[in-house]
Write a protein that holds these residues in place. Structure first.
Motif, PDB file in Angstrom:
ATOM      1  N   ILE A   1       0.840  -1.198   0.000  1.00 25.72           N
ATOM      2  CA  ILE A   1       0.000   0.000   0.000  1.00 25.72           C
ATOM      3  C   ILE A   1       0.874   1.246   0.000  1.00 25.72           C
ATOM      4  CG2 ILE A   1      -1.680   1.344   1.336  1.00 25.72           C
ATOM      5  CD1 ILE A   1      -2.702  -1.338   2.464  1.00 25.72           C
ATOM      6  N   ALA A   2       0.486   2.228  -0.805  1.00 30.10           N
ATOM      7  CA  ALA A   2       1.087   3.562  -0.778  1.00 30.10           C
ATOM      8  C   ALA A   2      -0.052   4.564  -0.618  1.00 30.10           C
ATOM      9  CB  ALA A   2       1.865   3.843  -2.050  1.00 30.10           C
ATOM     10  N   ALA A   3       0.047   5.446   0.376  1.00 30.22           N
ATOM     11  CA  ALA A   3      -1.042   6.376   0.674  1.00 30.22           C
ATOM     12  C   ALA A   3      -0.883   7.719  -0.029  1.00 30.22           C
ATOM     13  CB  ALA A   3      -1.144   6.596   2.185  1.00 30.22           C
ATOM     14  N   SER A   4       0.135   7.861  -0.875  1.00 35.00           N
ATOM     15  CA  SER A   4       0.375   9.125  -1.561  1.00 35.00           C
ATOM     16  C   SER A   4       1.168   8.873  -2.838  1.00 35.00           C
ATOM     17  CB  SER A   4       1.157  10.079  -0.652  1.00 35.00           C
ATOM     18  OG  SER A   4       2.459   9.570  -0.404  1.00 35.00           O
ATOM     19  N   GLN A   5       1.242   9.908  -3.676  1.00 33.25           N
ATOM     20  CA  GLN A   5       2.043   9.805  -4.890  1.00 33.25           C
ATOM     21  C   GLN A   5       3.511   9.538  -4.560  1.00 33.25           C
ATOM     22  OE1 GLN A   5       1.678  12.561  -8.123  1.00 33.25           O
ATOM     23  NE2 GLN A   5      -0.317  13.309  -7.445  1.00 33.25           N
ATOM     24  N   SER A   6       4.036  10.271  -3.600  1.00 35.64           N
ATOM     25  CA  SER A   6       5.462  10.139  -3.281  1.00 35.64           C
ATOM     26  C   SER A   6       5.793   8.738  -2.785  1.00 35.64           C
ATOM     27  CB  SER A   6       5.867  11.188  -2.243  1.00 35.64           C
ATOM     28  OG  SER A   6       5.097  11.058  -1.061  1.00 35.64           O
TER      29      SER A   6
ATOM     30  N   LEU B   1      -7.603   8.248  -7.354  1.00 38.06           N
ATOM     31  CA  LEU B   1      -7.290   9.540  -7.960  1.00 38.06           C
ATOM     32  C   LEU B   1      -7.152  10.658  -6.938  1.00 38.06           C
ATOM     33  CD1 LEU B   1      -9.480   9.459 -11.200  1.00 38.06           C
ATOM     34  CD2 LEU B   1      -7.088   8.780 -10.880  1.00 38.06           C
ATOM     35  N   GLY B   2      -7.926  10.596  -5.841  1.00 35.92           N
ATOM     36  CA  GLY B   2      -7.884  11.660  -4.849  1.00 35.92           C
ATOM     37  C   GLY B   2      -6.810  11.415  -3.814  1.00 35.92           C
ATOM     38  N   LEU B   3      -5.570  11.811  -4.126  1.00 37.84           N
ATOM     39  CA  LEU B   3      -4.434  11.570  -3.231  1.00 37.84           C
ATOM     40  C   LEU B   3      -4.030  12.864  -2.530  1.00 37.84           C
ATOM     41  CD1 LEU B   3      -2.373   9.285  -5.625  1.00 37.84           C
ATOM     42  CD2 LEU B   3      -3.827   8.569  -3.714  1.00 37.84           C
ATOM     43  N   PRO B   4      -3.448  12.787  -1.349  1.00 35.39           N
ATOM     44  CA  PRO B   4      -3.164  13.992  -0.552  1.00 35.39           C
ATOM     45  C   PRO B   4      -2.120  14.920  -1.175  1.00 35.39           C
ATOM     46  CG  PRO B   4      -2.208  12.056   0.492  1.00 35.39           C
ATOM     47  CD  PRO B   4      -3.095  11.558  -0.601  1.00 35.39           C
ATOM     48  N   ASP B   5      -1.250  14.392  -2.015  1.00 39.54           N
ATOM     49  CA  ASP B   5      -0.204  15.234  -2.591  1.00 39.54           C
ATOM     50  C   ASP B   5      -0.373  15.411  -4.096  1.00 39.54           C
ATOM     51  OD1 ASP B   5       0.319  12.578  -3.023  1.00 39.54           O
ATOM     52  OD2 ASP B   5       2.476  12.713  -2.643  1.00 39.54           O
ATOM     53  N   GLY B   6      -1.606  15.312  -4.567  1.00 41.12           N
ATOM     54  CA  GLY B   6      -1.879  15.544  -5.985  1.00 41.12           C
ATOM     55  C   GLY B   6      -2.870  14.542  -6.545  1.00 41.12           C
ATOM     56  N   ASP B   7      -3.336  14.824  -7.743  1.00 48.90           N
ATOM     57  CA  ASP B   7      -4.300  13.954  -8.394  1.00 48.90           C
ATOM     58  C   ASP B   7      -3.605  12.711  -8.957  1.00 48.90           C
ATOM     59  OD1 ASP B   7      -7.325  14.274  -9.598  1.00 48.90           O
ATOM     60  OD2 ASP B   7      -6.022  13.093 -10.905  1.00 48.90           O
ATOM     61  N   GLY B   8      -4.277  11.569  -8.831  1.00 51.64           N
ATOM     62  CA  GLY B   8      -3.703  10.330  -9.323  1.00 51.64           C
ATOM     63  C   GLY B   8      -3.409  10.347 -10.814  1.00 51.64           C
TER      64      GLY B   8
END
Length: 225
Positions: free
Chosen positions: A29-34, A52-59
């Motif tokens: 699991i990865a909870a963000s783009q980074s 698509l709705g990620l905390p550090d940008g759109d998927g």
């Protein structure tokens, strides 16, 4: 098969992970783009389930970046955005499939199997290996008409070799497919599972490439392997 789940909701992500692992997948699991980029740089994955709705940008930004860099990882977008415009944007950006929330786990499993089947260049889930027949979707294995029981790790190993289309996989890549990113296991575990598969399906089912890793037995790979 090793699946990267990019999802910022820990509840949703853990539910997807648990459900997919019951069907024989290995998941991280990865909870963000980074974090997704860190995981992808560190591990081999066979496919990605992308929110698509990620905390550090759109998927979609992440997917666009991957495709621009030549990253051909099969991607299934899993999102609450369900308009036709959203779906068109997803496919134009480079997704291989698109599923909206709420979703049925069985449908997600079947879509992932279809996605992996296409990526592996197969028209069907049934794979013939000598006198053995393998169903890549259900995990059923028949040899000489008799059912062969494989452990979860043995099945993960066989699946990874089938998906590789004859390419050599390193011990590190196979470790990722069997255990995922975080699980620490002994250094000899992959070799143990190789030994068990050879014992159950035949000594020529897996070839050892010394100093490199393992591949599906040459006689099963076809002339292009």
């Amino acid at each position: 098969m090793h699946i990267l789940i990019v999802e910022d909701s820990s509840l949703v992500a853990s539910g997807i992970k648990a459900g997919l692992e019951l069907h024989g997948f290995t998941c991280d699991i990865a909870a963000s783009q980074s974090l997704a980029e860190q995981h992808l740089a560190s591990c081999h994955f066979d496919a990605c389930v992308l929110d698509l709705g990620l905390p550090d940008g759109d998927g979609l930004q992440l997917l666009r970046k991957w495709r621009a860099a030549g990253q051909d990882l099969p991607v299934l977008i899993l999102t609450a955005r369900g308009t036709m415009q959203d779906k068109v944007a997803g496919f134009q950006t480079g997704t291989d499939d698109y599923l909206t929330k709420p979703f049925d786990l069985q449908e997600l499993v079947m879509r992932l199997h279809a996605l992996l089947r296409r990526a592996g260049g197969r028209a069907t889930d049934l794979v013939a290996l000598g006198d053995c027949q393998v169903n890549a979707s259900t995990g059923d294995v028949l040899c000489g008409g008799e059912r062969v029981e494989l452990s979860r790790r043995e099945w993960a190993l066989l699946s990874a070799l089938l998906q590789s289309k004859g390419r050599v996989l390193s011990l590190a890549q196979l470790h990722d497919s069997l255990y995922g990113f975080d699980l620490e296991v002994g250094s000899n575990t992959v070799n143990v599972h190789v030994h068990h598969l050879r014992k159950k399906l035949g000594s020529d089912i897996i070839d050892t490439v010394r100093g490199v890793g393992f591949r599906l037995g040459a006689r099963y790979c076809g002339p292009s392997a």
